[in-house]
Design a protein around this motif. Sequence first.
Motif, PDB file in Angstrom:
ATOM      1  N   ASP A  59       0.847  -1.387   0.133  1.00  0.00           N
ATOM      2  CA  ASP A  59      -0.165   0.014  -0.121  1.00  0.00           C
ATOM      3  C   ASP A  59       0.781   1.162  -0.037  1.00  0.00           C
ATOM      4  O   ASP A  59       0.223   2.363   0.291  1.00  0.00           O
ATOM      5  N   HIS A  60       2.081   1.111  -0.404  1.00  0.00           N
ATOM      6  CA  HIS A  60       3.001   2.324  -0.624  1.00  0.00           C
ATOM      7  C   HIS A  60       3.091   2.865  -1.767  1.00  0.00           C
ATOM      8  O   HIS A  60       3.409   4.100  -1.823  1.00  0.00           O
ATOM      9  N   GLY A  61       2.500   2.386  -2.791  1.00  0.00           N
ATOM     10  CA  GLY A  61       2.534   2.674  -4.161  1.00  0.00           C
ATOM     11  C   GLY A  61       1.383   1.922  -5.035  1.00  0.00           C
ATOM     12  O   GLY A  61       0.617   1.104  -4.488  1.00  0.00           O
ATOM     13  N   VAL A  62       1.330   2.565  -6.198  1.00  0.00           N
ATOM     14  CA  VAL A  62       0.336   1.863  -7.222  1.00  0.00           C
ATOM     15  C   VAL A  62       1.093   1.820  -8.541  1.00  0.00           C
ATOM     16  O   VAL A  62       1.957   2.924  -8.906  1.00  0.00           O
ATOM     17  N   VAL A  63       0.435   0.935  -9.166  1.00  0.00           N
ATOM     18  CA  VAL A  63       0.839   0.698 -10.655  1.00  0.00           C
ATOM     19  C   VAL A  63      -0.347   0.365 -11.266  1.00  0.00           C
ATOM     20  O   VAL A  63      -1.164  -0.649 -11.059  1.00  0.00           O
ATOM     21  N   LEU A  64      -0.696   1.038 -12.513  1.00  0.00           N
ATOM     22  CA  LEU A  64      -1.997   0.937 -13.275  1.00  0.00           C
ATOM     23  C   LEU A  64      -1.761   0.711 -14.607  1.00  0.00           C
ATOM     24  O   LEU A  64      -0.635   0.888 -15.184  1.00  0.00           O
ATOM     25  N   LEU A  65      -2.631  -0.062 -15.276  1.00  0.00           N
ATOM     26  CA  LEU A  65      -2.547  -0.488 -16.694  1.00  0.00           C
ATOM     27  C   LEU A  65      -3.905  -0.016 -17.099  1.00  0.00           C
ATOM     28  O   LEU A  65      -4.830  -0.130 -16.507  1.00  0.00           O
ATOM     29  N   GLY A  66      -3.411   0.692 -18.316  1.00  0.00           N
ATOM     30  CA  GLY A  66      -4.765   1.533 -19.084  1.00  0.00           C
ATOM     31  C   GLY A  66      -4.873   0.697 -20.383  1.00  0.00           C
ATOM     32  O   GLY A  66      -4.040   0.117 -20.973  1.00  0.00           O
ATOM     33  N   THR A  67      -6.144   0.323 -20.558  1.00  0.00           N
ATOM     34  CA  THR A  67      -6.412  -0.756 -21.787  1.00  0.00           C
ATOM     35  C   THR A  67      -7.402   0.158 -22.624  1.00  0.00           C
ATOM     36  O   THR A  67      -8.426   0.904 -22.001  1.00  0.00           O
TER      37      THR A  67
END
Length: 167
Positions: A59-67
Amino acid sequence: MEGVRVATDADLDELVRLAEIARRELGGERGGPMWQLLHGRPDPLPATLLADLSEVESDHGVVLLGTFAAVAGGYAAAHRETLGDGTSIAVVSDVFVEAGFRGIGLGGALMDELIAWARTHDCRGIDALALPGMRHSKNFFERFGLTARAILVHKDLRPAEPISDER
């Protein structure tokens, strides 16, 4: 029709592919070579992206994938940094949309999710870096209320390398 979701280890190949394209594209921009050395995602890409994915679990960061139409076309990553007063700020390390997916709202959807993540984690603000010649990046960030709070200046002190006529 675009979608954004939290990336997982199963998305690693797509994340690496997108990060490689981003690196090539940004490296050619004004300020790009120094950006790569100082702020860019270090090698090896798979290991650094896996490290960011592990921050999602903590919960220290976030990685997002956009499609778009179920095809990966962009990604974004951010992490929290603690400030001297004990509050935190979200720092965007990556936000990139592949050329063929631009202009359809994917970048906006990624940025909306980064901001929502930062708010959910009580960040007092969100920072992102835009290279000096990339007016479209600056305009993109400004659409989300990000404005310059500092201007970083640089002078290369190395002697210019001679241009070689050898091929």
